[in-house]
Scaffold this active site. Structure first.
Site, PDB file in Angstrom:
ATOM      1  N   ASP A   1      47.651  20.139  69.157  1.00  0.00           N
ATOM      2  CA  ASP A   1      48.193  20.574  67.865  1.00  0.00           C
ATOM      3  C   ASP A   1      49.708  20.532  67.922  1.00  0.00           C
ATOM      4  OD1 ASP A   1      49.044  22.359  65.625  1.00  0.00           O
ATOM      5  OD2 ASP A   1      46.879  22.667  65.433  1.00  0.00           O
TER       6      ASP A   1
ATOM      7  N   THR B   1      52.608  22.860  63.163  1.00  0.00           N
ATOM      8  CA  THR B   1      53.390  22.883  61.921  1.00  0.00           C
ATOM      9  C   THR B   1      53.428  24.341  61.461  1.00  0.00           C
ATOM     10  OG1 THR B   1      51.453  22.698  60.494  1.00  0.00           O
ATOM     11  CG2 THR B   1      52.433  20.619  61.271  1.00  0.00           C
TER      12      THR B   1
ATOM     13  N   ALA C   1      45.882  17.685  60.129  1.00  0.00           N
ATOM     14  CA  ALA C   1      46.354  17.088  58.876  1.00  0.00           C
ATOM     15  C   ALA C   1      47.256  18.086  58.179  1.00  0.00           C
ATOM     16  CB  ALA C   1      45.170  16.753  57.967  1.00  0.00           C
TER      17      ALA C   1
ATOM     18  N   THR D   1      37.583  15.585  53.065  1.00  0.00           N
ATOM     19  CA  THR D   1      37.511  16.519  51.947  1.00  0.00           C
ATOM     20  C   THR D   1      36.771  15.917  50.759  1.00  0.00           C
ATOM     21  OG1 THR D   1      38.908  17.594  50.298  1.00  0.00           O
ATOM     22  CG2 THR D   1      39.826  15.659  51.325  1.00  0.00           C
ATOM     23  N   ASP D   2      36.216  16.790  49.914  1.00  0.00           N
ATOM     24  CA  ASP D   2      35.586  16.299  48.678  1.00  0.00           C
ATOM     25  C   ASP D   2      36.633  15.766  47.687  1.00  0.00           C
ATOM     26  OD1 ASP D   2      36.713  18.757  47.987  1.00  0.00           O
ATOM     27  OD2 ASP D   2      34.877  19.613  47.144  1.00  0.00           O
ATOM     28  N   GLU D   3      37.916  16.102  47.933  1.00  0.00           N
ATOM     29  CA  GLU D   3      38.954  15.709  46.962  1.00  0.00           C
ATOM     30  C   GLU D   3      39.142  14.199  46.887  1.00  0.00           C
ATOM     31  OE1 GLU D   3      42.519  17.965  46.864  1.00  0.00           O
ATOM     32  OE2 GLU D   3      41.472  19.851  47.152  1.00  0.00           O
TER      33      GLU D   3
ATOM     34  N   TYR E   1      47.950  14.442  48.595  1.00  0.00           N
ATOM     35  CA  TYR E   1      47.089  14.934  49.686  1.00  0.00           C
ATOM     36  C   TYR E   1      45.780  14.148  49.720  1.00  0.00           C
ATOM     37  CZ  TYR E   1      43.417  17.732  51.877  1.00  0.00           C
ATOM     38  OH  TYR E   1      42.328  18.135  52.620  1.00  0.00           O
TER      39      TYR E   1
ATOM     40  N   ALA F   1      44.982  11.366  48.361  1.00  0.00           N
ATOM     41  CA  ALA F   1      45.179   9.929  48.613  1.00  0.00           C
ATOM     42  C   ALA F   1      45.367   9.690  50.110  1.00  0.00           C
ATOM     43  CB  ALA F   1      46.378   9.417  47.830  1.00  0.00           C
TER      44      ALA F   1
ATOM     45  N   LYS G   1      44.179  11.555  52.538  1.00  0.00           N
ATOM     46  CA  LYS G   1      42.883  11.752  53.204  1.00  0.00           C
ATOM     47  C   LYS G   1      41.967  10.553  52.951  1.00  0.00           C
ATOM     48  CE  LYS G   1      41.626  14.850  55.275  1.00  0.00           C
ATOM     49  NZ  LYS G   1      41.786  15.189  56.718  1.00  0.00           N
TER      50      LYS G   1
ATOM     51  N   ASN H   1      36.932  25.593  51.774  1.00  0.00           N
ATOM     52  CA  ASN H   1      36.570  26.613  52.774  1.00  0.00           C
ATOM     53  C   ASN H   1      37.348  27.898  52.522  1.00  0.00           C
ATOM     54  OD1 ASN H   1      35.845  25.040  55.942  1.00  0.00           O
ATOM     55  ND2 ASN H   1      35.541  24.172  53.933  1.00  0.00           N
TER      56      ASN H   1
ATOM     57  N   ARG I   1      35.755  25.020  41.730  1.00  0.00           N
ATOM     58  CA  ARG I   1      35.661  24.597  43.122  1.00  0.00           C
ATOM     59  C   ARG I   1      34.312  25.068  43.662  1.00  0.00           C
ATOM     60  NH1 ARG I   1      39.157  22.100  41.375  1.00  0.00           N
ATOM     61  NH2 ARG I   1      41.275  21.723  42.118  1.00  0.00           N
TER      62      ARG I   1
ATOM     63  N   ASN J   1      38.186  29.285  38.981  1.00  0.00           N
ATOM     64  CA  ASN J   1      39.214  30.031  39.725  1.00  0.00           C
ATOM     65  C   ASN J   1      39.323  31.460  39.199  1.00  0.00           C
ATOM     66  OD1 ASN J   1      39.739  27.792  41.266  1.00  0.00           O
ATOM     67  ND2 ASN J   1      41.405  27.072  39.957  1.00  0.00           N
TER      68      ASN J   1
ATOM     69  N   HIS K   1      46.036  18.467  38.204  1.00  0.00           N
ATOM     70  CA  HIS K   1      45.048  19.430  38.716  1.00  0.00           C
ATOM     71  C   HIS K   1      43.611  18.942  38.468  1.00  0.00           C
ATOM     72  CE1 HIS K   1      44.169  24.061  38.913  1.00  0.00           C
ATOM     73  NE2 HIS K   1      43.568  23.374  39.868  1.00  0.00           N
TER      74      HIS K   1
END
Ligand code: NAD
Ligand code: DAU
Length: 370
Positions: A41, A44, A94, A140-142, A165, A167, A169, A195, A229, A264, A310
């Site tokens: 690691d 960061t 990441a 990720t699902d994103e 982010y 893109a 991934k 998560n 989400r 949310n 968003h």
């Protein structure tokens, strides 16, 4: 179901972050793993070796080894493979926060794309001619984009990333798949939903708003609060990864989700209700000290400017891992949230340590005017 792979020496990247550190705890405390773990690691702002202090005390230099290294450092990563007989890589490292990727995408391109590329190159050479090895990529699902009111992301859903982010991934996912097809590198991928749980950096929705409510500060909700989400307790994510690295088919992707879609606003209201049950507002000294007139944690809810680009709704279809590998999420949202809130309120020192320094400066610079 296929035969279980034998796993002896695992390299975890990004093991000092939220999911990586929970995964290492899972390995030593909740699984039947008896081998060694090397954690690489770069530390960061989001990486905190304190997350693994107990593991280091108990297993350090016997079954647990830590090295502060950037995955983009080819020579250093090559050295790890020369020193340890790694048979399984679990790649968490990441940059992970969407808002940060909007303010400054460059670290995301560097770590998520170029870092993954460097790691793949090192692994490909180190594992040339080796059998029984596996590179598992955490995604990720994103990467699938944003859903309308209906439908779910499947493993076959076309990629449509919409933030720097996601893109970055997506690019790393494509690289991992390319190494499977081109170089026959044994790989698996998992694309997981949101998560929550202990040790998540308090910039993400659940820990940030829990701590704000506890301190009597405003609870910022982006836009109209109706973005959806699909929430998963981090330990369930860990058990899914453990299942995939044993039984997953090389070259395959597995979606992981919690069957727990919430807006949310619903999540934030749940945080307020759980806090009220555990620590009623009238006994909360932080709020008393502010001489605040609020009657209810929910009075702190504040709608603020929306996140640019968003994504409206994420929902995961995880039929494949459920039917082929027999994995199920076990922790329901109410009990997971209660455990999470209790953890944050009992770990004030952890919070103060992790949000000091660089993070405070970043918040000052980027959020002062919002
Ligand atoms: P995190 O930000 O808490 O931790 C990331 C860790 O990676 C940190 O310890 C950091 O120091 C380390 N790191 C970053 N760049 C590095 C580099 N170049 N070299 C070495 N180490 C580096 O993130 P997280 O929430 O634990 O996410 C872990 C992984 O899971 C990421 O790949 C993320 O995309 C993915 N993911 C996260 C979620 C979520 O809800 N948090 C959901 C699905 C997938
Ligand atoms: O879906 C998986 C992804 O989940 C992971 O790949 C990412 O690494 C992880 O950070 C997470 O991304 P999100 O952007 O969904 O998480 P975040 O906690 O930042 O935001 C969750 C939702 O809450 C999102 O719709 C934005 C909103 N939000 C967030 C914050 C921080 C608010 O309304 N207010 C806030 O202050």
């Amino acid at each position: 179901m296929s035969k279980k792979r034998k796993i002896k020496h695992i390299l975890v990247t990004g093991g000092c972050g939220f999911i990586g550190s929970n995964f290492i705890h899972y390995l030593f405390e909740k699984s039947d793993f008896r081998g060694t773990v090397v954690n690489v690691d770069k530390l960061t702002y989001a990486g905190n070796p304190e997350n693994l202090h107990d593991i280091a005390l108990r297993y350090g230099n016997k079954r647990y080894f830590y090295k502060k290294t950037d995955i983009s450092d080819h020579t250093s990563m090559q050295g790890i493979f020369e020193k340890y007989p790694i048979d399984t890589v679990i790649h968490f490292a990441a940059e992970s926060h969407v808002d940060r990727s909007i303010f400054g995408p460059s670290d995301f391109i560097q770590s998520n794309i170029l870092g993954t590329f460097t790691l793949l190159e090192v692994v490909r050479k180190a594992w040339a001619g080796k059998k029984h090895v596996l590179f598992h990529h955490i995604s990720t699902d994103e990467v699938y984009g944003s859903l309308g009111d209906t439908g779910h992301f499947q493993e076959t859903t076309a990629y449509n990333p919409r933030s720097p982010y996601s893109a970055s991934k997506a690019a790393s996912d494509h690289l991992v798949k390319a190494y499977f097809h081109t170089y026959s590198l044994p790989i698996t991928l998992s694309n997981c939903s949101n998560n929550y749980g202990p040790c998540q950096f308090p910039e993400k929705l659940i820990p940030l708003l829990t701590l704000n409510a506890w301190k009597g500060k405003p609870l910022p909700i982006y836009g109209d609060g109706q973005n959806i989400r699909d929430w998963l307790y981090v330990e369930d994510h860990c058990s899914a990864i453990w299942t995939i690295i044993h039984q997953g088919q090389s070259g395959e992707t597995y979606n992981i989700g919690g069957d727990c879609e919430m807006t949310n606003l619903q999540v934030v209201e749940k945080i307020c209700e759980t806090l009220e049950t555990l620590y009623p507002l009238k006994t909360n000294l932080h709020v008393k000290l502010l001489k605040s007139k609020i009657q209810n944690y929910k009075d702190l809810i504040t709608f603020v400017a929306d996140r640019p680009g968003h994504d409206r709704r994420y929902a995961i279809d995880f039929k494949k891992i459920r039917t082929e590998l027999k994995w199920e999420p076990r922790v329901n949202f109410d009990s997971g949230l209660e455990k999470t809130i209790q953890w944050y309120l009992k770990n004030e020192e952890w919070i103060n340590n992790i949000i000091s320094g660089e993070y405070r400066n970043w918040i000052e610079k980027n959020y002062r005017t919002r």
